[in-house]
Write a protein that holds these residues in place. Sequence first.
Motif, short mmCIF file in Angstrom:
data_model
loop_
_atom_site.label_atom_id
_atom_site.label_comp_id
_atom_site.label_asym_id
_atom_site.label_seq_id
_atom_site.Cartn_x
_atom_site.Cartn_y
_atom_site.Cartn_z
N VAL A 186 0.85 -1.19 0.00
CA VAL A 186 0.00 0.00 0.00
C VAL A 186 0.89 1.24 0.00
CG1 VAL A 186 -1.73 1.31 1.27
CG2 VAL A 186 -1.86 -1.18 1.21
N SER A 187 0.71 2.11 -0.99
CA SER A 187 1.42 3.38 -1.02
C SER A 187 0.69 4.37 -0.12
CB SER A 187 1.48 3.93 -2.45
OG SER A 187 2.31 3.14 -3.26
N SER A 188 1.46 5.21 0.56
CA SER A 188 0.85 6.16 1.48
C SER A 188 1.52 7.52 1.36
CB SER A 188 0.97 5.66 2.93
OG SER A 188 2.32 5.58 3.33
N THR A 189 0.71 8.57 1.56
CA THR A 189 1.19 9.94 1.70
C THR A 189 0.46 10.53 2.90
OG1 THR A 189 1.48 10.13 -0.70
CG2 THR A 189 1.49 12.16 0.58
N VAL A 190 1.20 10.98 3.89
CA VAL A 190 0.59 11.44 5.14
C VAL A 190 1.14 12.81 5.50
CG1 VAL A 190 0.23 10.94 7.58
CG2 VAL A 190 0.35 9.05 5.93
N MET A 191 0.24 13.73 5.84
CA MET A 191 0.62 15.05 6.32
C MET A 191 0.01 15.28 7.69
SD MET A 191 0.28 17.33 2.83
CE MET A 191 -1.34 16.67 2.45
N ALA A 192 0.77 15.90 8.58
CA ALA A 192 0.31 16.11 9.95
C ALA A 192 0.75 17.47 10.46
CB ALA A 192 0.83 15.01 10.87
N ALA A 193 -0.11 18.11 11.23
CA ALA A 193 0.20 19.34 11.95
C ALA A 193 -0.25 19.14 13.39
CB ALA A 193 -0.50 20.54 11.32
N LEU A 194 0.70 19.20 14.34
CA LEU A 194 0.42 18.80 15.71
C LEU A 194 0.99 19.81 16.70
CD1 LEU A 194 1.58 15.09 15.25
CD2 LEU A 194 -0.77 15.92 15.11
N VAL A 195 0.31 19.99 17.81
CA VAL A 195 0.80 20.78 18.94
C VAL A 195 0.54 20.00 20.22
CG1 VAL A 195 0.45 22.99 17.79
CG2 VAL A 195 -1.40 22.02 19.16
N THR A 196 1.35 20.25 21.24
CA THR A 196 1.23 19.49 22.49
C THR A 196 1.16 20.43 23.69
OG1 THR A 196 3.57 19.32 23.10
CG2 THR A 196 2.79 17.83 21.38
N THR A 197 0.79 19.84 24.82
CA THR A 197 0.70 20.60 26.05
C THR A 197 2.08 20.99 26.58
OG1 THR A 197 0.59 18.51 27.28
CG2 THR A 197 -1.50 19.58 26.72
N LYS A 198 3.15 20.42 26.04
CA LYS A 198 4.50 20.81 26.42
C LYS A 198 5.10 21.84 25.46
CE LYS A 198 5.62 16.55 28.89
NZ LYS A 198 6.61 15.45 29.10
N ARG A 199 4.23 22.54 24.73
CA ARG A 199 4.61 23.64 23.83
C ARG A 199 5.42 23.16 22.62
NH1 ARG A 199 8.03 27.12 25.69
NH2 ARG A 199 8.85 25.78 27.35
N GLN A 200 5.22 21.92 22.24
CA GLN A 200 5.90 21.39 21.06
C GLN A 200 5.02 21.58 19.83
OE1 GLN A 200 5.83 17.86 23.12
NE2 GLN A 200 7.96 17.84 23.80
N VAL A 201 5.63 21.94 18.72
CA VAL A 201 4.93 22.12 17.45
C VAL A 201 5.62 21.24 16.41
CG1 VAL A 201 4.21 23.74 15.67
CG2 VAL A 201 4.30 24.49 18.06
N ILE A 202 4.84 20.42 15.71
CA ILE A 202 5.40 19.46 14.75
C ILE A 202 4.62 19.55 13.45
CG2 ILE A 202 5.94 17.04 14.31
CD1 ILE A 202 5.63 16.69 17.45
N LEU A 203 5.34 19.79 12.35
CA LEU A 203 4.78 19.76 11.00
C LEU A 203 5.52 18.70 10.22
CD1 LEU A 203 4.65 23.62 10.32
CD2 LEU A 203 2.79 22.18 11.18
N GLN A 204 4.80 17.77 9.60
CA GLN A 204 5.48 16.66 8.94
C GLN A 204 4.70 16.18 7.73
OE1 GLN A 204 7.29 13.53 11.39
NE2 GLN A 204 6.32 11.99 10.09
N ALA A 205 5.44 15.83 6.68
CA ALA A 205 4.88 15.16 5.51
C ALA A 205 5.76 13.97 5.20
CB ALA A 205 4.81 16.10 4.32
N SER A 206 5.16 12.81 4.99
CA SER A 206 5.94 11.60 4.70
C SER A 206 5.27 10.83 3.57
CB SER A 206 6.06 10.72 5.95
OG SER A 206 4.78 10.31 6.40
N ALA A 207 6.08 10.04 2.86
CA ALA A 207 5.58 9.27 1.73
C ALA A 207 6.27 7.93 1.68
CB ALA A 207 5.81 10.02 0.42
N GLY A 208 5.51 6.89 1.39
CA GLY A 208 6.04 5.56 1.09
C GLY A 208 5.33 5.06 -0.15
N TRP A 209 5.99 5.16 -1.29
CA TRP A 209 5.35 4.87 -2.58
C TRP A 209 5.93 3.60 -3.18
CZ3 TRP A 209 6.32 10.51 -4.59
CH2 TRP A 209 5.49 11.39 -3.89
N PHE A 210 5.04 2.74 -3.66
CA PHE A 210 5.41 1.51 -4.35
C PHE A 210 5.15 1.74 -5.84
CE2 PHE A 210 4.76 0.49 -0.01
CZ PHE A 210 5.66 -0.53 0.28
N LEU A 211 6.22 1.81 -6.61
CA LEU A 211 6.20 2.31 -7.98
C LEU A 211 6.29 1.16 -8.99
CD1 LEU A 211 8.71 5.23 -7.32
CD2 LEU A 211 6.20 5.36 -7.36
N PRO A 212 6.10 1.46 -10.28
CA PRO A 212 6.22 0.41 -11.30
C PRO A 212 7.58 -0.27 -11.27
CG PRO A 212 5.20 2.37 -12.22
CD PRO A 212 5.68 2.75 -10.86
#
Length: 334
Positions: A36-62
């Motif tokens: 399964v190929s996947s593309t995931v984007m996330a925007a996260l904040v935490t109670t410990k004042r952490q901010v995380i922006l992430q984009a990841s991909a795992g693609w299964f190609l020809p």
Amino acid sequence: MSYAVLPAVFYLPETGFGGGGVLGRYAPGVDGSSAVSSTVMAALVTTKRQVILQASAGWFLPEGRRFFGKVKAERFPNTFFGIGPLAPIELAEDYGKATLIVEGSYLWPLTQHFRLGPSASAQVERIYEWDPVGALSTAMGRIGNQYGMGSVGVDASWDRRDAVYDTKRGVYAMLRAQYLLGRASAGRGDGAAHIEIDLRGYFPVYGLPIGGQSVALNVFYEGVPGVTNPLLFPQLGGDERMRGFTEGRFRDRHYAGAQLELRSPLFWRLKGTLFGSYGNVGPTLQALRRGPLRWSAGFGGWLRVNPEGVHLRLDFAWGEDGEFGIYATVGEAF
């Protein structure tokens, strides 16, 4: 093909409670396999004042080719517990880091299941709100509180899993060997390297009252010989390996361990798990072999959220030193 749009609510010992949004796209790989190929984007904040922006991909190609990539930017208040397998928790000190990481790999098939190809990464990092005469500042030495570095190397994988997510049968092996460039050490980084070995096996279990059980086994090693920057050392703990220990509770140039997990369907889309881990860190391979192993154990539950097998996961884990961790996140540990 399916999409998952999730209002993310999670909890990890390193972050506390967090929230945000996750958008995922999942599609069958065009190589004709069950991958399964996947593309995931996330925007996260935490109670410990952490901010995380992430984009990841795992693609299964020809033609059996595979691409994996990640871009991550974060502002992350954290804790430095010291270096070594016996670092006392009393010396822990808080600091913050702002990081931008770009990494990727591109693998070609040499046989039906074996793939080989280049990998590379680039990273810039700035440390802030640290004690200028504390343990972290002393360990960083001439590297200072701001640096950039990169890596180039090769990845190899052997993949005979029946599925990428919710794997029930098969084996997976990965080797990464990279040469590090930039401020991996207080000098020019000559000889600094990153080596990672990840071995996984998935085995169906028969004869139990409830069908569909499987056992998952993971043996791993990570090392950074020649590196003196302590923030690049492998870290014991976290939501994937040695659950029950806070990530970074122990760190050193070499880290090895193993974990075993029993997975069982319960009802509807729910599964239950039991797991245990052994592992430790050390300054050299010889010290790693001689040193005592630490253990952790726990149980958890999964909720399947799409046809491709992506799960929400809730784990409760204990470490041998009396540490306790709750992990509410997305995806299995391995």
